[in-house]
Design a protein around this motif. Structure first.
Motif, PDB file in Angstrom:
ATOM      1  N   SER A 167       0.823  -1.201   0.000  1.00 47.02           N
ATOM      2  CA  SER A 167       0.000   0.000   0.000  1.00 47.02           C
ATOM      3  C   SER A 167       0.863   1.260   0.000  1.00 47.02           C
ATOM      4  CB  SER A 167      -0.936  -0.011   1.210  1.00 47.02           C
ATOM      5  OG  SER A 167      -1.751   1.136   1.214  1.00 47.02           O
ATOM      6  N   GLU A 199      -3.670  -4.634  -2.201  1.00 47.11           N
ATOM      7  CA  GLU A 199      -3.063  -3.618  -1.337  1.00 47.11           C
ATOM      8  C   GLU A 199      -2.482  -2.477  -2.175  1.00 47.11           C
ATOM      9  OE1 GLU A 199      -1.821  -6.434   2.485  1.00 47.11           O
ATOM     10  OE2 GLU A 199      -0.289  -5.806   1.065  1.00 47.11           O
ATOM     11  N   ASP A 202      -5.251  -0.206  -3.036  1.00 49.49           N
ATOM     12  CA  ASP A 202      -5.573   0.675  -1.909  1.00 49.49           C
ATOM     13  C   ASP A 202      -4.617   1.865  -1.856  1.00 49.49           C
ATOM     14  OD1 ASP A 202      -7.651  -0.952  -1.135  1.00 49.49           O
ATOM     15  OD2 ASP A 202      -6.509  -2.011   0.411  1.00 49.49           O
ATOM     16  N   GLY A 203      -3.324   1.617  -2.077  1.00 47.11           N
ATOM     17  CA  GLY A 203      -2.347   2.698  -2.048  1.00 47.11           C
ATOM     18  C   GLY A 203      -2.565   3.702  -3.158  1.00 47.11           C
TER      19      GLY A 203
END
Length: 347
Positions: A167, A199, A202-203
């Motif tokens: 992330s 992930e 999400d980042g």
């Protein structure tokens, strides 16, 4: 309780990890007296029988299990070659004279493969878990030796792990593009749903929302492509053959996707980096030889493999306090020629 009581049963009843039960019955340090007494009491109540020789079994073998659910991510690529090299180098450095490497295929007979793994007298297992789900791990826990997960982790499992800070790495990549003046940033996102890519998504979304750059919803700038060189290229070609939204820069889930999509862009008359900049993730050995050489987020792959072995050896030797840890390594930007500053245009 029907059937033979296992160390896992004792751990569940006592509210501790299987590793803690192992430490207690091997008389190893790292467990407090109160916990040790509690585990032994629970074991007695359950009728647990610990099949231990008079002296702890000594073996100089570390087992690396490479789990393949589908093989769309875990393959003979430079990324995984580096991870395995890190495991191998550190195994011998720490005095374990043999590294046994086994592949486990989710589509093949599980019982037969587990029987083969049981025949290997190992001190512990490094489990390459990139393509795994939590439910896949249970059968390996039943082998009764310490396990360290590599390249994945599961909140429901009390197992140590060594992972990438995906992330934050993706967030850093997008912020880097923003620092180069890019406001419209797209995302080349893998169709294969593994934790690493989720992930990274999400980042990406976090960086875009924090910056509030451009007038396009970041969800609408995501192009979903395959995970292999050919599937990513073909999916990107299909996208470009339509009526595509083209940003000034792309963040890609990994270098394979980045290089495949650059090929598709160039074949459709889009210059990289003059028209669109692209940043990858992993820094595989071929990234520097790409055309143009790929700017990317470098993952310390060899070090990750080494960290997993070091933690496993600590567990085998009982040199821990019984805690479960997740070691998260942060990628760093490697600047090459696939990203250039955004040119200012006259209003």
């Amino acid at each position: 309780m029907s059937g033979k009581v296992t160390a896992r049963d004792v751990a569940k009843a006592a509210g501790v990890s299987p590793a803690t039960v192992s430490l207690v019955f091997r008389d190893r340090p790292g467990v407090g007296k109160e916990t040790r007494d509690h585990v032994r009491e629970v074991a007695r109540d359950l009728g647990f029988e610990y099949d231990a020789p008079s002296q702890p079994r000594k073996t100089s073998t570390i087992l690396l299990v490479i789990y393949k659910a589908h093989g769309r991510v875990v393959a003979d690529t430079p990324f995984f070659e580096s991870l395995i090299k890190g495991v191998s180098d550190t195994t011998y450095k720490l005095g374990y004279h043999r590294l046994s490497v086994s592949y486990f295929y989710a589509q093949q007979d599980h019982a037969e493969q587990m029987a083969s793994l049981r025949s290997i007298k190992c001190a512990g297992i490094v489990l390459l878990a990139t393509e795994m789900r939590a439910t896949d791990v249970t059968q390996f826990e039943r082998l009764g030796v310490p396990i360290v997960l590599l390249d994945n982790w599961f909140p429901s499992k009390n197992l140590d792990s060594v992972v990438i800070d995906n992330s934050r790495g993706a967030w850093s990549a997008v912020r880097y593009l923003m620092g180069m003046g890019h406001q419209e940033i797209g995302y080349l996102h893998s169709k294969t749903e593994i934790r690493n890519f989720l992930e990274r998504q999400d980042g990406y979304l976090q960086a875009m929302r924090q910056a509030k750059r451009g007038g396009v919803d970041p969800w609408h700038t995501i192009v979903k492509v395959g995970s292999t060189l050919e599937s990513a290229y073909e999916d990107m070609c299909r996208y470009l053959d339509g009526n595509p939204y083209l940003p000034t820069a792309y963040f890609a889930d990994n270098d394979i996707i980045a290089m495949s999509c650059i090929r598709a862009l160039r074949e459709h008359g889009v210059r990289v980096p003059e028209d669109i900049s692209v940043i990858g993730f992993d820094d595989v050995s071929t990234a520097v030889m790409a055309d143009p050489p790929l700017t990317t987020m470098a993952v310390p792959k060899t070090n990750m493999g080494g960290l997993a072995v070091r933690r496993l050896v600590d567990l085998v030797r009982g040199d821990t306090g019984g805690e479960v840890i997740k070691i998260s390594v942060l990628p760093e930007i490697i600047q090459r020629q696939s990203v250039i500053p955004m040119k200012e245009t006259d209003e």
